[in-house]
Design an enzyme around this catalytic site. Sequence first.
Site, PDB file in Angstrom:
ATOM      1  NE  ARG A  10    -103.075 105.126  10.259  1.00 38.54           N
ATOM      2  CZ  ARG A  10    -103.266 104.091  11.745  1.00 38.54           C
ATOM      3  NH1 ARG A  10    -101.957 105.055  12.347  1.00 38.54           N
ATOM      4  NH2 ARG A  10    -104.453 104.079  11.974  1.00 38.54           N
ATOM      5  NE  ARG A  21     -97.144 129.851  18.229  1.00 37.08           N
ATOM      6  CZ  ARG A  21     -96.227 131.210  19.289  1.00 37.08           C
ATOM      7  NH1 ARG A  21     -95.081 130.621  20.109  1.00 37.08           N
ATOM      8  NH2 ARG A  21     -96.740 132.248  19.102  1.00 37.08           N
ATOM      9  N   GLY A  67    -102.882  99.476  10.995  1.00 38.37           N
ATOM     10  CA  GLY A  67    -103.773 100.771  10.680  1.00 38.37           C
ATOM     11  C   GLY A  67    -103.847 100.790   9.761  1.00 38.37           C
ATOM     12  CG  ASP A  94     -94.852 103.993   9.668  1.00 39.03           C
ATOM     13  OD1 ASP A  94     -95.003 104.803   9.743  1.00 39.03           O
ATOM     14  OD2 ASP A  94     -94.811 103.250  11.051  1.00 39.03           O
ATOM     15  CD  GLU A 121     -95.075 107.781  14.762  1.00 39.03           C
ATOM     16  OE1 GLU A 121     -96.520 108.059  15.845  1.00 39.03           O
ATOM     17  OE2 GLU A 121     -95.700 107.170  14.490  1.00 39.03           O
TER      18      GLU A 121
HETATM   19  O1  F6P Z   1     -97.698 101.887  11.896  1.00 43.81           O
HETATM   20  C1  F6P Z   1     -98.163 102.704  11.129  1.00 43.81           C
HETATM   21  C2  F6P Z   1     -98.874 103.926  12.722  1.00 43.81           C
HETATM   22  O2  F6P Z   1     -99.399 105.172  11.819  1.00 43.81           O
HETATM   23  C3  F6P Z   1     -97.561 104.638  13.439  1.00 43.81           C
HETATM   24  O3  F6P Z   1     -96.341 105.576  12.355  1.00 43.81           O
HETATM   25  C4  F6P Z   1     -98.639 105.260  14.451  1.00 43.81           C
HETATM   26  O4  F6P Z   1     -97.522 105.400  15.293  1.00 43.81           O
HETATM   27  C5  F6P Z   1     -99.270 104.330  14.482  1.00 43.81           C
HETATM   28  O5  F6P Z   1     -99.212 103.747  13.654  1.00 43.81           O
HETATM   29  C6  F6P Z   1    -100.750 105.231  14.890  1.00 43.81           C
HETATM   30  O6  F6P Z   1    -101.554 103.723  15.277  1.00 43.81           O
HETATM   31  P1  F6P Z   1    -102.722 103.568  15.824  1.00 43.81           P
HETATM   32  O7  F6P Z   1    -103.461 104.152  14.894  1.00 43.81           O
HETATM   33  O8  F6P Z   1    -103.339 102.730  17.162  1.00 43.81           O
HETATM   34  O9  F6P Z   1    -102.705 105.467  16.452  1.00 43.81           O
END
Ligand code: F6P
Length: 358
Positions: free
Chosen positions: A285, A276, A12, A140, A235
């Site tokens: 990201r 909400r 990612g 993370d 999450e």
């Molecule tokens: O591991 C990093 C992360 O950003 C997680 O927090 C998240 O679950 C995952 O990658 C999301 O990945 P994708 O880009 O496949 O949606």
Amino acid sequence: MKPRIGVLTSGGDCPGLNAVLRGVVLAAEKFGWEVVGFRDGFEGLLSPGDHVILDRKSTDGIMALGGTIIGTTNRGHFVSKVGGGDRTIVPANVIADAKKILEELHVKALIIVGGDGSMTTALQLQEAGINCIGVPKTIDNDLEATAMTFGFDSAVATVMDGLDRLHTTATSHKRVMVVEVMGRHAGWIALHGGIAGGADIILIPEIPFDYDKIAAAIKTRDAAGNLGTLVVVAEGAKSKDGQQVKRDMQDGEFRLGGIGEVVAREIAKRTGKETRSCVLGHLQRGGAPTTLDRILGTRFGVKAVQLANEGHFGAMVSYQYYQVRHVPIAEAVNRLRLVPPNGEMVQTARDVEISFGD
Ligand code: F6P
């Protein structure tokens, strides 16, 4: 012909990857290497070899950009992590193809910028005779072998900004706002972002929560005259008797997401308050890296080239005690750094009246 060093970004994306690439290119130039960037993570290593020469011109001004100019993927032929940490072996023919391409391009060493799964792949390439240097990357911030990774600070800044904005609307409407943030196994983003953004309740994977305790904390706040309540949930968090909320399965790995909505529903049911939910998702990201991530990314990129120059292959750059050092990749993989439930950060949060719903 100059000796060549390869670089790829894998897994990612996160803010700071381009700072690493720029650091690699400028340091490589100083040491007399030419840099070959492979596109879309390890996939660029497969025949016919999807690559681009990176130089000071093509990396000029990229530090302020989010993402990665050479692309990345957390899927594909080299994925070596599935499900809850199970490992798979990258097929021998895939590794042989990558080795052939690197030889054809005269690439003597390969810098791999990625997370735990990418480092597991790097280790397999190293064992197959490819000179690898790892640069740790995970938003993370959950790798045991490094005290910090770039991208994390930018994600935390986004969470903080989101909470600042939600605070005013929560207060105006006397509502509960639930904010879902990233963090599959570790609650570092939720914890840091929650403290910085003035959250009242933080729910993390390391501390399973109880809906009745969350409702009680909200009622106590109401009784004390607080108008709104901010809840941050990672999450990967789950209730004491529940499961993580999963979306779907992709290439053997679950996509998490949806816990924020579940928590909001349970809060509304138990408190009768308007509640909400909001998912920050990939906003965490994207965007420009913070100062800290630009500097850390630059330091990591430069260190990776220094290690290659010294012939320290099979090593991963690591941040320890304010210094950029290195550790063997073999010692770095498959070791997660989780939030200690009784650690100083959690205690500090509790002492400023943050509830963990436990
Ligand atoms: O591991 C990093 C992360 O950003 C997680 O927090 C998240 O679950 C995952 O990658 C999301 O990945 P994708 O880009 O496949 O949606």
